[in-house]
Design a protein around this motif. Sequence first.
Motif, PDB file in Angstrom:
ATOM      1  N   LYS A  63      43.949 -29.345   6.691  1.00 22.05           N
ATOM      2  CA  LYS A  63      44.665 -30.289   5.828  1.00 22.05           C
ATOM      3  C   LYS A  63      44.208 -31.730   6.017  1.00 22.05           C
ATOM      4  O   LYS A  63      44.749 -32.641   5.400  1.00 22.05           O
ATOM      5  N   ASP A  64      43.204 -31.965   6.849  1.00 21.71           N
ATOM      6  CA  ASP A  64      42.735 -33.320   7.117  1.00 21.71           C
ATOM      7  C   ASP A  64      41.260 -33.491   6.793  1.00 21.71           C
ATOM      8  O   ASP A  64      40.841 -34.550   6.331  1.00 21.71           O
ATOM      9  N   THR A  65      40.459 -32.441   7.033  1.00 21.19           N
ATOM     10  CA  THR A  65      39.020 -32.509   6.785  1.00 21.19           C
ATOM     11  C   THR A  65      38.704 -32.013   5.383  1.00 21.19           C
ATOM     12  O   THR A  65      39.111 -30.919   4.992  1.00 21.19           O
ATOM     13  N   VAL A  66      37.966 -32.836   4.626  1.00 23.76           N
ATOM     14  CA  VAL A  66      37.480 -32.471   3.290  1.00 23.76           C
ATOM     15  C   VAL A  66      35.973 -32.263   3.380  1.00 23.76           C
ATOM     16  O   VAL A  66      35.268 -33.025   4.047  1.00 23.76           O
ATOM     17  N   LEU A  67      35.470 -31.218   2.728  1.00 19.15           N
ATOM     18  CA  LEU A  67      34.053 -30.865   2.796  1.00 19.15           C
ATOM     19  C   LEU A  67      33.456 -30.754   1.394  1.00 19.15           C
ATOM     20  O   LEU A  67      34.043 -30.122   0.516  1.00 19.15           O
ATOM     21  N   PHE A  68      32.308 -31.385   1.199  1.00 18.75           N
ATOM     22  CA  PHE A  68      31.494 -31.104   0.015  1.00 18.75           C
ATOM     23  C   PHE A  68      30.399 -30.153   0.495  1.00 18.75           C
ATOM     24  O   PHE A  68      29.528 -30.539   1.296  1.00 18.75           O
ATOM     25  N   LEU A  69      30.441 -28.918   0.025  1.00 16.85           N
ATOM     26  CA  LEU A  69      29.482 -27.886   0.452  1.00 16.85           C
ATOM     27  C   LEU A  69      28.470 -27.673  -0.658  1.00 16.85           C
ATOM     28  O   LEU A  69      28.788 -27.129  -1.713  1.00 16.85           O
ATOM     29  N   SER A  70      27.243 -28.129  -0.420  1.00 22.84           N
ATOM     30  CA  SER A  70      26.178 -28.008  -1.421  1.00 22.84           C
ATOM     31  C   SER A  70      25.373 -26.738  -1.183  1.00 22.84           C
ATOM     32  O   SER A  70      25.021 -26.424  -0.041  1.00 22.84           O
ATOM     33  N   ASP A  71      25.095 -26.026  -2.248  1.00 21.36           N
ATOM     34  CA  ASP A  71      24.218 -24.843  -2.206  1.00 21.36           C
ATOM     35  C   ASP A  71      24.691 -23.806  -1.189  1.00 21.36           C
ATOM     36  O   ASP A  71      23.927 -23.357  -0.321  1.00 21.36           O
ATOM     37  N   ILE A  72      25.954 -23.424  -1.302  1.00 21.01           N
ATOM     38  CA  ILE A  72      26.447 -22.301  -0.515  1.00 21.01           C
ATOM     39  C   ILE A  72      26.357 -21.039  -1.380  1.00 21.01           C
ATOM     40  O   ILE A  72      26.468 -21.100  -2.598  1.00 21.01           O
ATOM     41  N   ARG A  73      26.129 -19.905  -0.741  1.00 21.28           N
ATOM     42  CA  ARG A  73      25.978 -18.643  -1.479  1.00 21.28           C
ATOM     43  C   ARG A  73      27.340 -17.953  -1.595  1.00 21.28           C
ATOM     44  O   ARG A  73      28.056 -17.808  -0.615  1.00 21.28           O
ATOM     45  N   VAL A  74      27.694 -17.560  -2.821  1.00 22.57           N
ATOM     46  CA  VAL A  74      28.961 -16.854  -3.029  1.00 22.57           C
ATOM     47  C   VAL A  74      28.668 -15.399  -3.392  1.00 22.57           C
ATOM     48  O   VAL A  74      27.773 -15.104  -4.177  1.00 22.57           O
ATOM     49  N   GLU A  75      29.418 -14.498  -2.796  1.00 23.74           N
ATOM     50  CA  GLU A  75      29.224 -13.060  -3.008  1.00 23.74           C
ATOM     51  C   GLU A  75      30.572 -12.347  -2.956  1.00 23.74           C
ATOM     52  O   GLU A  75      31.535 -12.840  -2.352  1.00 23.74           O
ATOM     53  N   TRP A  76      30.611 -11.177  -3.556  1.00 21.95           N
ATOM     54  CA  TRP A  76      31.791 -10.336  -3.499  1.00 21.95           C
ATOM     55  C   TRP A  76      31.799  -9.572  -2.187  1.00 21.95           C
ATOM     56  O   TRP A  76      30.809  -8.952  -1.790  1.00 21.95           O
ATOM     57  N   SER A  77      32.918  -9.659  -1.448  1.00 21.38           N
ATOM     58  CA  SER A  77      33.070  -8.923  -0.199  1.00 21.38           C
ATOM     59  C   SER A  77      33.879  -7.660  -0.459  1.00 21.38           C
ATOM     60  O   SER A  77      35.054  -7.739  -0.817  1.00 21.38           O
ATOM     61  N   GLU A  78      33.255  -6.517  -0.290  1.00 19.61           N
ATOM     62  CA  GLU A  78      33.952  -5.253  -0.497  1.00 19.61           C
ATOM     63  C   GLU A  78      35.026  -5.058   0.565  1.00 19.61           C
ATOM     64  O   GLU A  78      36.085  -4.489   0.302  1.00 19.61           O
ATOM     65  N   PHE A  79      34.769  -5.568   1.770  1.00 14.76           N
ATOM     66  CA  PHE A  79      35.740  -5.429   2.853  1.00 14.76           C
ATOM     67  C   PHE A  79      37.003  -6.232   2.562  1.00 14.76           C
ATOM     68  O   PHE A  79      38.121  -5.740   2.717  1.00 14.76           O
ATOM     69  N   ARG A  80      36.836  -7.480   2.106  1.00 16.13           N
ATOM     70  CA  ARG A  80      37.990  -8.341   1.863  1.00 16.13           C
ATOM     71  C   ARG A  80      38.509  -8.251   0.433  1.00 16.13           C
ATOM     72  O   ARG A  80      39.554  -8.819   0.112  1.00 16.13           O
ATOM     73  N   TRP A 107      44.541  -4.103  10.131  1.00 13.64           N
ATOM     74  CA  TRP A 107      43.144  -4.383   9.773  1.00 13.64           C
ATOM     75  C   TRP A 107      42.640  -3.526   8.616  1.00 13.64           C
ATOM     76  O   TRP A 107      41.497  -3.690   8.190  1.00 13.64           O
ATOM     77  N   SER A 108      43.434  -2.626   8.107  1.00 11.27           N
ATOM     78  CA  SER A 108      42.943  -1.678   7.102  1.00 11.27           C
ATOM     79  C   SER A 108      42.551  -2.347   5.796  1.00 11.27           C
ATOM     80  O   SER A 108      41.655  -1.883   5.093  1.00 11.27           O
ATOM     81  N   GLY A 109      43.213  -3.430   5.440  1.00 13.35           N
ATOM     82  CA  GLY A 109      42.939  -4.084   4.167  1.00 13.35           C
ATOM     83  C   GLY A 109      43.535  -3.384   2.973  1.00 13.35           C
ATOM     84  O   GLY A 109      43.333  -3.802   1.827  1.00 13.35           O
ATOM     85  N   GLU A 110      44.277  -2.301   3.205  1.00 12.43           N
ATOM     86  CA  GLU A 110      44.860  -1.539   2.095  1.00 12.43           C
ATOM     87  C   GLU A 110      45.993  -2.297   1.420  1.00 12.43           C
ATOM     88  O   GLU A 110      46.236  -2.143   0.225  1.00 12.43           O
TER      89      GLU A 110
END
Length: 456
Positions: free
Chosen positions: A222-239, A306-309
């Motif tokens: 809630k205090d640190t703000v980040l500008f993240l340039s060129d990060i890779r986004v992907e679908w996580s089957e686990f999450r 931890w099952s994620g169900e």
Amino acid sequence: MSHAGIKRVTLNYLTPSSTDFLIVGVIIAKRPPKSFKSKKDGSDRGVMGFTLRDSPADYINVTVWGSKIFVDNFNACYRVGDVVDLINTKVIMRKPEDRTDIFQPPVTSCMELVFNEYQSEISPHDLEDCLEYIKILHLPTKPPGNFLNLADIKANGKLFNGQYVNILVAVQRIGNRRDMKSRAGKEISILEIVVMDKTSSDFMVQTWEEDIIQRGSGWKPKDTVLFLSDIRVEWSEFRKAMVATITSRSVVTENPSTREAAILASFALTVPIQTPQLVDNIANTMVEPETIVNVMSCATVIRQAWSGESSDSFTALVFAVLQAFDIDGFRSVVVRKCSICGCPSEGSICPRSDCSEGQPTPAYDLRINLIDHTGRLSNCRLTGNTAVQVISVKPEVFLNLSSDDKTQFKWQWLLKKVSARLLIMPVGPGRLAPLISVVELKRITIAEYASKLPVA
């Protein structure tokens, strides 16, 4: 090495024919070192990279070559945020077809610098203009408004899957560093961070980059703000959710000096109570201990958590041995929290702008481990009134106890058989690990323990 004839220049004046020059800049990104055997003599060689910036508009990639020992020492000595002098580096033109560009940040220069162990020098910049370069560190490498909203990424996962994007986010939660071994047997680490913006929360960002992991230890929810340039986004089957990864191509700008970042920083202070405080509040005020009758082993709790169900909370009655109860160690078990919302506070008022009446007061914030014949439940949260009932004194009184008194309290519980009524929040989108809060903790006899312990 003699510096006679060395002239100071800026990145925008470099040409492939430039020689005998000194560049001053701030390191804004690093790539980890890699080692290999020299084909010439079989010696251990190393290579690493970093990105240097000397003005809002000019930044360039630098490749460092040398012996493995030299490169490892270079990597250990210089970090993101260091203002440095580079002397006698070689200037080469970037090749459009060079695939190495996908492993380093996009830059504004059409050239790159090559730093050689025996021909080049680097040293900390110690002149009065250092502050001007530090200011540059807080400017994103992309236009201030060139970022995607988290809600758009979540809603259009198929469109963005595998793409490199920019996001402007506030840190929501920071997970623990996890060390593991790769398939090749190499020691590696991962840090997972939950972030938010004005459109969405509970978005997972992870990194395997050691430099980012070390920097992340200093970020504050809630205090640190980040500008993240060129990060890779992907679908996580686990999450079952979109996840972003900070890679060697990414640039992380902390607390950017932009209007958009200032607006997000103000917004982050008003967000609702976060999950750890929420689960503690529910455990201490809204769950009646006698309603928790579902007996589970530690292993059963772990599997379900931890099952994620399902991300729905559940309760469990666990019969176990209290394995960790560190109330007399170096880590303080009493913190200051808002008396109304439970938000941590180091000041005299609640940091949340929508909780003006809350007053920070001492409160217990303790972690315990429970173990039975099937497994161990680590980092169970013992807070609020439940902790007061267990320790038998209020937190403001506990602060004034002697070490001997605290140790005496500890041994009344440590390694004793207990019944623990628990509230568990399983893993889910935005939750790095299960949250387990103790609703009630009681000592029991060996006979009761033996008769109630589940088989598995």
